[in-house]
Write a protein that holds these residues in place. Structure first.
Motif, mmCIF file in Angstrom:
data_model
loop_
_atom_site.group_PDB
_atom_site.id
_atom_site.type_symbol
_atom_site.label_atom_id
_atom_site.label_comp_id
_atom_site.label_asym_id
_atom_site.label_seq_id
_atom_site.Cartn_x
_atom_site.Cartn_y
_atom_site.Cartn_z
ATOM 1 N N ARG A 179 34.090 36.552 -28.748
ATOM 2 C CA ARG A 179 35.138 37.868 -29.167
ATOM 3 C C ARG A 179 35.755 38.495 -27.914
ATOM 4 N NH1 ARG A 179 34.639 43.043 -33.147
ATOM 5 N NH2 ARG A 179 36.836 43.637 -32.994
ATOM 6 N N ASP A 249 34.573 38.001 -37.034
ATOM 7 C CA ASP A 249 34.074 39.248 -36.112
ATOM 8 C C ASP A 249 33.382 38.663 -34.927
ATOM 9 O OD1 ASP A 249 31.587 38.150 -36.936
ATOM 10 O OD2 ASP A 249 31.324 39.850 -38.243
ATOM 11 N N GLN A 444 40.392 34.878 -36.297
ATOM 12 C CA GLN A 444 39.468 35.379 -35.517
ATOM 13 C C GLN A 444 39.962 36.645 -34.386
ATOM 14 O OE1 GLN A 444 38.078 32.262 -32.677
ATOM 15 N NE2 GLN A 444 36.605 33.539 -31.561
ATOM 16 N N LYS A 445 38.921 37.550 -34.255
ATOM 17 C CA LYS A 445 39.606 38.745 -33.290
ATOM 18 C C LYS A 445 39.031 38.559 -32.103
ATOM 19 C CE LYS A 445 38.808 41.735 -37.268
ATOM 20 N NZ LYS A 445 38.257 40.689 -38.261
ATOM 21 N N LYS A 447 38.793 40.421 -28.313
ATOM 22 C CA LYS A 447 38.706 41.871 -27.496
ATOM 23 C C LYS A 447 38.470 41.986 -26.088
ATOM 24 C CE LYS A 447 36.921 46.705 -28.331
ATOM 25 N NZ LYS A 447 36.092 47.563 -29.152
#
Length: 450
Positions: A179, A249, A444-445, A447
């Motif tokens: 992520r 996540d 899909q995230k 960050k």
């Protein structure tokens, strides 16, 4: 997830005023020649005479990294041409992560609504800070605190099982991006292993431990056939953890064996295993998957798994026929499976017990039929379609569509048996929520976003 909305799209798709559901559709294809050099900077020759920086095999594993950036892993290197059968024709090829841009551009007049332009923008070789066990040939680029992994099949300690993380041999088959975007997770066939690497440096940062008694083979060999015949349980040689998914996540990995384990029926069997790994704790669960395709009355091995959401997945099943095998493709299909109510099978073994716990699956995409409809003959469909990833959304005819990228492993052969060109190929399919028949697609995230 960002969305690709092109100002020129009206030129390419101006015929429809009302969004129309049109099923999963091929919207673009592109290729990257496999006879060039990558960006590893390796200048020496391998034992078989091939250059150590040879570009190829990019579709063994493919993962989205945000925007139009993807990462890909070749497998254990060029071994399709015979040179030493005592090591299954493998070499001390250093496994690596290839970073690509796969750029979609709308076209006003063409068979497909977009063109796809692949470009290699980075190569990262993979290494361990701790010393590894090699055979007689050690990668010449090794240095203090940089012990590079190798595709060569004799790089192992004969006194340990196949899950020993100190064995240098590594055969990457799937990759996913964390992520944060700073790490990648790679699964392989030799162990089978699941390793975490620093995406920028290529340093191994973590080993995920799998149940030794279930997945490892006790008697290791540099020859795959010998390894199969010398063991009664564990993964089948060259049929290890072929697929890897990460939940949207970024908290959970799902590894997928290419074929059933030896104790579950072995190569050609139906009872495959999906391994769930909690990234934070390393806890492992196992689920059954049925490789059988009823319409063909046959089980087919699995090449990839991709997370639609936290519990539903797309699975790529295929034969080994088509371009690259000098034959005609028959089976290239993507199936959907839901593990929400599936029972853990960690304590079970044998085909009958596993199949009793395997959840139902439904056909999502017949790749062969879709490529036939786009004008590709069965002999032109790549034999080894292995990599699968989602990408950015696009807008077609005023409707938002999700994208699915599928890539091939060309075995580092720029020219296939029979003399046909055999590049690394990428196919982009568009689908919408209606194609999922009630399932929810969650991108899909990342960050921060890359």
């Amino acid at each position: 997830m960002s969305r690709l909305v092109f100002s020129a799209l009206a030129l390419a798709c101006a015929t429809a005023l009302t969004p129309v559901h049109a099923a999963v559709t091929l919207i673009a294809k592109g290729s990257l020649a496999g006879d060039g050099s990558d960006l590893s900077g390796l200048t020496y020759a391998l034992e078989n005479g091939a250059p150590a920086n040879m570009l190829g095999g990019l579709g063994s594993g493919l993962a989205w990294a945000g925007g139009q950036t993807f990462v890909a892993v070749p497998d254990r290197g060029p071994n399709a041409t015979a040179w030493n059968t005592n090591v299954d024709n493998t070499t001390s090829w250093v496994p690596r992560l290839q970073t690509l841009t796969l750029s979609l551009t709308p076209v006003a007049d063409g068979n497909l609504p977009f063109t796809l332009t692949p470009a290699l923008i980075g190569t990262t070789t993979l290494f361990s800070r701790d010393a590894l066990v090699y055979g007689p040939v050690v990668p010449p680029v090794n240095q203090k605190n940089r012990h590079y992994f190798s595709g060569r099949s004799d790089n192992f300690d004969g006194d340990t099982g196949s899950l020993s993380p100190m064995d240098a041999r590594f055969d990457p088959e799937a990759v996913r991006v964390s992520r944060s975007g700073k790490r990648v997770y790679i699964s392989d066939e030799y162990g089978p292993y699941v390793y975490e690497f620093n995406r920028e440096t290529g340093k191994r940062t973590r080993v995920f431990s799998l149940p030794e008694s279930t997945f490892a083979v006790a008697a290791k060999s540099a020859i795959g056939a010998t390894e199969i015949s010398g063991n009664t349980r564990g993964r089948v040689a060259n049929k290890g953890m072929e697929g890897l998914a990460i939940t949207p996540d970024g908290k959970t990995l799902f590894g997928f064996m290419q074929s059933p384990l030896i104790q579950d029926g072995g190569d050609g069997g139906r009872a495959n295993r999906i391994v769930k790994i909690d990234i934070e704790t390393g806890a492992v669960n196992q689920y059954a998957y049925d490789n059988f395709i009823p319409s063909l009355n046959k089980a087919y091995n699995s090449s990839e798994i991709l997370a639609l959401n936290s519990h539903e997945f797309l699975v790529l099943e295929r034969d080994g026929k088509g371009l690259g095998d000098n034959s005609a493709a028959v089976v290239k299909q993507v199936w959907k499976v839901d593990l929400a109510q599936a029972e853990d099978v960690s304590a079970l073994e044998g085909a009958n017990d596993l199949l009793a716990k395997a959840p139902a699956k439904t056909l999502f995409l017949d790749i062969r039929a879709a490529l036939n409809a786009a004008g590709l003959a069965d002999t032109a469909i790549p034999a080894k379609l292995e990599g699968m990833a989602f990408g950015e959304d696009v807008v077609i005819d005023g409707a938002v569509k999700h994208t699915l990228y599928i890539a091939n492993d060309n075995d580092f052969l720029s020219v296939a048996p029979g003399g046909l060109p055999n590049p690394n190929q990428f196919f982009v399919f568009a689908f919408d929520d209606a194609d999922l028949n009630g399932s929810a697609y969650e991108p899909q995230k990342f960050k921060p976003a890359l």
